[in-house]
Design an enzyme around this catalytic site. Sequence first.
Site, PDB file in Angstrom:
ATOM      1  N   ASP A   1       0.830  -1.196   0.000  1.00 51.41           N
ATOM      2  CA  ASP A   1       0.000   0.000   0.000  1.00 51.41           C
ATOM      3  C   ASP A   1       0.874   1.260   0.000  1.00 51.41           C
ATOM      4  OD1 ASP A   1      -2.704   1.232   0.390  1.00 51.41           O
ATOM      5  OD2 ASP A   1      -1.783   1.941   2.250  1.00 51.41           O
TER       6      ASP A   1
ATOM      7  N   GLU B   1       1.637  -0.639  -5.137  1.00 46.36           N
ATOM      8  CA  GLU B   1       0.634   0.382  -5.429  1.00 46.36           C
ATOM      9  C   GLU B   1       1.394   1.699  -5.500  1.00 46.36           C
ATOM     10  OE1 GLU B   1      -3.294   2.662  -3.627  1.00 46.36           O
ATOM     11  OE2 GLU B   1      -1.547   2.197  -2.410  1.00 46.36           O
TER      12      GLU B   1
END
Length: 516
Positions: free
Chosen positions: A199, A258
């Site tokens: 993330d 990401e």
Amino acid sequence: MSQDWWRDAVIYQVYVRSFADSDGDGVGDLPGIRSRLPHLAGLGVDALWITPFYASPMADGGYDVADYRAVDPAFGTLADASALIADAHALGLRVIVDLVPNHTSDRHRWFQRALAARPGSPERARYHFRDGRGELPPNDWESVFGGPAWTRVPDGQWYLHLFAPEQPDLNWDNPEVREEFLDVLRFWLDLGVDGFRVDVAHGMVKADGLPDVGRPDHIALLGTEALPFFDQDGVHEIYRDWRKVLDSYDGPRVGVAEAWTPSPERTALYLRPDELHQAFNFHYLTTDWDPARLRGVIDDSLAASALVGAPTTWVLSNHDVRRHVTRYGSVARARAAALLMLALPGSAYLYQGEELGLPEVLDLPDEVLQDPVWERSGHTDRGRDGCRVPIPWTTDGPSFGFGDGGSWLPQPADWGALSVAAQQGDPDSVLELYRSALRVRREHPDLGAGSGVRWLDAPEGVLAFERGRFACAVNFGPEPVRLPLGGEVLLASGPVTTEGGDALVRADTTVWWQRP
């Protein structure tokens, strides 16, 4: 599946809160996912990526982690996680888990100790604590969720949070932080996970001195703008250390970034042979339903990935963006987009419910919204809850089979018609289109992994390319077009009429065929 399974894998994103609820509390959980694994195996995907299920106060749906080595009781136990991994492996599915290294929860033991410690202490050095500029924050950075990226504590210092105040950013210049996450990686790898989705992979390192952005109209939305807190070169040293850990396990075990960056070339830097294996292709996701723009981003993505020998990834929806049925304006376009994506070389990501053709839920009542963006924006941005509504499994019953106790976000009354049960076996359904596409993709020797496409001459408004003997054409225009196929139609996203080796392809339709 081969050792290089990740190069052509179709990976299914499970938003844990909204996939399946086993205990009737209205929130999805790990046993719920485990019970629905046969659906994923039957769909034909290769792996599932599960959003965070760690211990968390849930200020941001689990992306505020209080304990990286514990499962939140709302989602189950470590034993449930282990059983889920074992069952997935028995069905031939790999398991990728979300890792949140940019920030912790404000309830994390480290941050609680930092609050109790003095300015300049080792406890505060794990985060970004700074003195302000008089009564103003240390700089002009804004939170992705709205408002300042700084919160003041009682002794007068400020701490950085690029997201919600409950998500303080870690200081990755601190060796203790780096060692902690190497240990977290090993903990989950030892439990059997096949990789990590990282993330905010582009956010962990900040520019030296934390300089102002310098634009008073700046809003730090996730995007491709060059910013002093995103996509700094120092992140790559972190991933080189992580790759050594991943490579020390049998597998291979993979890392997926990401990473929102200014260009495909910047994204490719995360994929050098000694760093991560894949990165989400947000440049593709954010491209409009337009043939020239899509061709451009396909070419740019393939070229950038080829520079570092990595596979390109493709994605249409996820838990942070409006579902593509709604974004593109119709189910027909969404069906066509799915076949275009699955025909491209590399790896594809599916978001739960897209195989059912689910639209964005645009009319959620204000009082049920839970995305922190809603509050942080002063109720001007409704946030991401519309793509997170629990998915339907049955045509009727409590929450359409999601669970026995309703669902944490209300489902539209007509979603029973979009459920797995309603679409199962219907050759015209979105579900059966996805199943057929994944079967052809898996069986055809020219599909899956690869590094390029050969564009074919086509009428205006049509994209057409071939990969070996496989060919794909998409009609973006408003009228049907006649295409000289000269081969066997393998699959189409809508009705296609063939005559004398030609095919009449309707508007917003993709056709796959085998060239002679």
